[in-house]
Scaffold this active site. Sequence first.
Site, PDB file in Angstrom:
ATOM      1  N   CYS A   2       9.881  13.780 -77.945  1.00 24.97           N
ATOM      2  CA  CYS A   2      10.629  13.230 -79.074  1.00 24.97           C
ATOM      3  C   CYS A   2      10.528  14.150 -80.292  1.00 24.97           C
ATOM      4  O   CYS A   2       9.525  14.848 -80.466  1.00 24.97           O
ATOM      5  CB  CYS A   2      10.065  11.878 -79.469  1.00 24.97           C
ATOM      6  N   ARG A  27      12.869  20.742 -77.301  1.00 24.63           N
ATOM      7  CA  ARG A  27      11.655  20.020 -76.946  1.00 24.63           C
ATOM      8  C   ARG A  27      11.871  19.085 -75.766  1.00 24.63           C
ATOM      9  O   ARG A  27      10.916  18.608 -75.169  1.00 24.63           O
ATOM     10  CB  ARG A  27      11.180  19.184 -78.145  1.00 24.63           C
ATOM     11  N   TRP A  70      12.600  11.040 -76.027  1.00 28.69           N
ATOM     12  CA  TRP A  70      12.271  11.382 -74.630  1.00 28.69           C
ATOM     13  C   TRP A  70      11.628  10.138 -74.071  1.00 28.69           C
ATOM     14  O   TRP A  70      10.527   9.765 -74.480  1.00 28.69           O
ATOM     15  CB  TRP A  70      11.306  12.574 -74.614  1.00 28.69           C
ATOM     16  N   ASN A  96       7.468   9.052 -82.945  1.00 28.14           N
ATOM     17  CA  ASN A  96       6.983   9.806 -81.776  1.00 28.14           C
ATOM     18  C   ASN A  96       5.601   9.278 -81.456  1.00 28.14           C
ATOM     19  O   ASN A  96       4.846   8.937 -82.366  1.00 28.14           O
ATOM     20  CB  ASN A  96       6.823  11.290 -82.092  1.00 28.14           C
ATOM     21  N   GLY A  97       5.237   9.302 -80.188  1.00 24.99           N
ATOM     22  CA  GLY A  97       3.902   8.825 -79.808  1.00 24.99           C
ATOM     23  C   GLY A  97       4.003   7.529 -79.029  1.00 24.99           C
ATOM     24  O   GLY A  97       5.086   7.150 -78.564  1.00 24.99           O
ATOM     25  N   GLU A 479       1.643  30.863 -60.857  1.00 26.14           N
ATOM     26  CA  GLU A 479       2.585  30.887 -61.981  1.00 26.14           C
ATOM     27  C   GLU A 479       3.998  31.214 -61.482  1.00 26.14           C
ATOM     28  O   GLU A 479       4.982  30.626 -61.940  1.00 26.14           O
ATOM     29  CB  GLU A 479       2.117  31.908 -63.036  1.00 26.14           C
ATOM     30  N   LYS A 483       7.282  28.804 -61.893  1.00 32.35           N
ATOM     31  CA  LYS A 483       8.552  29.211 -62.509  1.00 32.35           C
ATOM     32  C   LYS A 483       9.713  28.823 -61.594  1.00 32.35           C
ATOM     33  O   LYS A 483      10.720  28.300 -62.041  1.00 32.35           O
ATOM     34  CB  LYS A 483       8.575  30.732 -62.750  1.00 32.35           C
ATOM     35  N   GLU A 486      10.263  24.961 -61.733  1.00 31.88           N
ATOM     36  CA  GLU A 486      10.762  24.349 -62.956  1.00 31.88           C
ATOM     37  C   GLU A 486      12.123  24.881 -63.397  1.00 31.88           C
ATOM     38  O   GLU A 486      12.916  24.131 -63.935  1.00 31.88           O
ATOM     39  CB  GLU A 486       9.730  24.429 -64.090  1.00 31.88           C
ATOM     40  N   HIS A 502      -4.591  29.085 -42.891  1.00 33.36           N
ATOM     41  CA  HIS A 502      -5.126  27.719 -42.875  1.00 33.36           C
ATOM     42  C   HIS A 502      -4.036  26.680 -43.124  1.00 33.36           C
ATOM     43  O   HIS A 502      -4.332  25.593 -43.615  1.00 33.36           O
ATOM     44  CB  HIS A 502      -6.247  27.591 -43.914  1.00 33.36           C
ATOM     45  N   LYS A 601       9.331  20.718 -73.474  1.00 32.75           N
ATOM     46  CA  LYS A 601       8.571  21.885 -73.916  1.00 32.75           C
ATOM     47  C   LYS A 601       7.195  21.486 -74.397  1.00 32.75           C
ATOM     48  O   LYS A 601       6.201  22.142 -74.116  1.00 32.75           O
ATOM     49  CB  LYS A 601       9.342  22.574 -75.052  1.00 32.75           C
TER      50      LYS A 601
HETATM   51  C1  G6P Z   1       5.059  22.077 -70.517  1.00 34.82           C
HETATM   52  C2  G6P Z   1       5.875  23.347 -70.623  1.00 34.82           C
HETATM   53  C3  G6P Z   1       5.138  24.502 -69.975  1.00 34.82           C
HETATM   54  C4  G6P Z   1       3.768  24.657 -70.595  1.00 34.82           C
HETATM   55  C5  G6P Z   1       2.977  23.348 -70.554  1.00 34.82           C
HETATM   56  C6  G6P Z   1       1.744  23.424 -71.412  1.00 34.82           C
HETATM   57  O1  G6P Z   1       4.964  21.697 -69.177  1.00 34.82           O
HETATM   58  O2  G6P Z   1       7.125  23.184 -69.988  1.00 34.82           O
HETATM   59  O3  G6P Z   1       5.870  25.717 -70.144  1.00 34.82           O
HETATM   60  O4  G6P Z   1       3.076  25.653 -69.902  1.00 34.82           O
HETATM   61  O5  G6P Z   1       3.756  22.272 -71.061  1.00 34.82           O
HETATM   62  O6  G6P Z   1       2.152  23.515 -72.743  1.00 34.82           O
HETATM   63  P1  G6P Z   1       1.296  24.173 -73.896  1.00 34.82           P
HETATM   64  O7  G6P Z   1       2.165  24.054 -75.098  1.00 34.82           O
HETATM   65  O8  G6P Z   1       0.038  23.344 -73.994  1.00 34.82           O
HETATM   66  O9  G6P Z   1       1.001  25.581 -73.513  1.00 34.82           O
END
Ligand code: G6P
Length: 606
Positions: A2, A27, A70, A96-97, A479, A483, A486, A502, A601
């Site tokens: 949010c 966001r 959100w 928010n929250g 990682e 990627k 997501e 395994h 985000k």
């Molecule tokens: C969300 C974002 C990721 C990020 C993660 C942790 O899932 O989409 O890209 O790695 O949060 O966020 P931070 O702001 O704590 O690095």
Amino acid sequence: MCGIVGYIGKKNATPILMQGLRALEYRGYDSAGLYVAGKGVLKRAGKVDVLAAAIPKEFSGNAGIAHTRWATHGPPTEKNAHPHTDTSRTIWVVHNGIVENYAELREAMIQRGTTFESDTDTEVLAKLIGEEYGMGVVLEDAVTRALKKINGTYALAVMSEREPDKIVAARLGSPLLIGIANDAYFLASDATPILPHTRRVIYLDDGELSILSPNACMVRREFETLSKKIEVLEWDAETAKKQGHEHFMLKEIMEIPEVIKNTLRGRLDFNEGTSVLSGLQNVASRLANIQRIIITGCGSAYYAGLAGKNLIEEFSGVPVEVEIASELRYRRFTGDSKHSILLAVSQSGETADTLEAIRIAKRHGMLTLGIVNVVGSSIARETDAGVYNHAGPEISVASTKGFISQIIVLALIALMLGRQRSLQKAKGRGLARFLSELPEKVSEILGRKDMVAEVAKRYASMQNALCIGRKFQYPVAFEGALKLKEVAYLHAEGYGAGEMKHGPLALIESSVPTIALLPMDSVYEKTRSNVEEIRARGGKVIAVTTEGNEAAARLADDVLFVPTTHEAFLPVLTVIPLQLFTYYIAKERGLPIDKPRNLAKSVTVE
Ligand code: G6P
């Protein structure tokens, strides 16, 4: 997650609020709404554009509040979108929250005859404020009284039709900052909506409430007025735009050489072969005696933490555990807290689980450090000390430059801890040099991005993939798979190369390619054998390897090269072809690259 925007001044608030909502879109959200003094409220499910299209011409006023929601309590519908109102429809609230005790409060209100229009916890809060306001107090006092009755977290902005020249804002656990211009005040969840108007800001702290009017801004805690420091933001509005790239993700990948320079700037002491981290100076002597580090984070930040473990253990010998924050916060803390530190990694500095893990570690007497990109964010302020990434705003939901800058900071910390212990000066000098050469090497990789695009085209229709790596490349495998999940909506698994036998080998067939992180490092031969095992079973292989590996073309179906460096720093290079590969696959598939479905985000709820 949010987002809140607010404006009070002499101009028409509506376009300012809408521009602010657009700046907050990154966001993640699923509905939006605004309240403008004298005009009323408008809300819509879906994108900000849908809301914009619904705004009539005469919908203008000199103050207002707006919100991107959100969904947490109730689906993303118009009735659940903010602002929410009280029973007499006098006050309007964006929030928010999470109000944790909203169900009991709501039940008690229903018993008193109150009816609700939405499923949200925010409406409960609005009605609570309304009840207090109905007693004849001013808006800020009604908010103060109502907030005493709730458990949970909030950043909120409230307006009343009875006091149109006032916005009341409050914060506990969710970020909120006030922008100060010559003739107006702004309110926002982060700096992006404020930057086009002013760089002068005040960060609200937990438990604080602010009263904004066209010509004054007051901050108080309970009923005591505070004198708050005005800070000047370093980022400008231009930095947050795409700068000619089709997507923020590509723009942010292309910025990586500059980001590494910024993260390293002034922090390498080539003479002493160490790093100079001013944010850690106050705790340097404690760090010299620590015996254990727990690194925590979520998503990419967690994988950066795994890379950090390898770096810190390799250079300093200090044992490191890495734990996802959403698990760590529920685990029993063991061991000697006095000689342990919690190192929290977070781009946004607002991730709820990471923040909570920090608070728990603090309660256990541990020193807490942060690696954070967003200056003044909650994690930056709640940790005892820390290092900023200086990576600039990261808008694309999937982290790219942020992830790399996190590894760079972890490398700097590893170097410092190493030199405080047995890492020799000459070795430290060599490592400092390797680090300083990384920007140029990244530029070489980026210069070949069209080749990655070509390879990506060939794999754009794949449904499943594996990413494998060993030792320093192990975190990169995870990682890389994250990627692909997501951004490219592709089912991808990260695996330690040695684990293939395994289980995952059973998945291998021609339609399930493996991306093998295969630089010529100390475990090259081992990983090469794993690649051969995959090929022998009919699996396709895309190898990411170092220049000069002539054998790679025979070994793999496709090869992506990176320059050589110290093997411990190779993750910084090998992850970039994976970021680009993902980007181009998602582009081929026509996906919303910067804002993947269902993701946010900044994850400010647990
Ligand atoms: C969300 C974002 C990721 C990020 C993660 C942790 O899932 O989409 O890209 O790695 O949060 O966020 P931070 O702001 O704590 O690095």
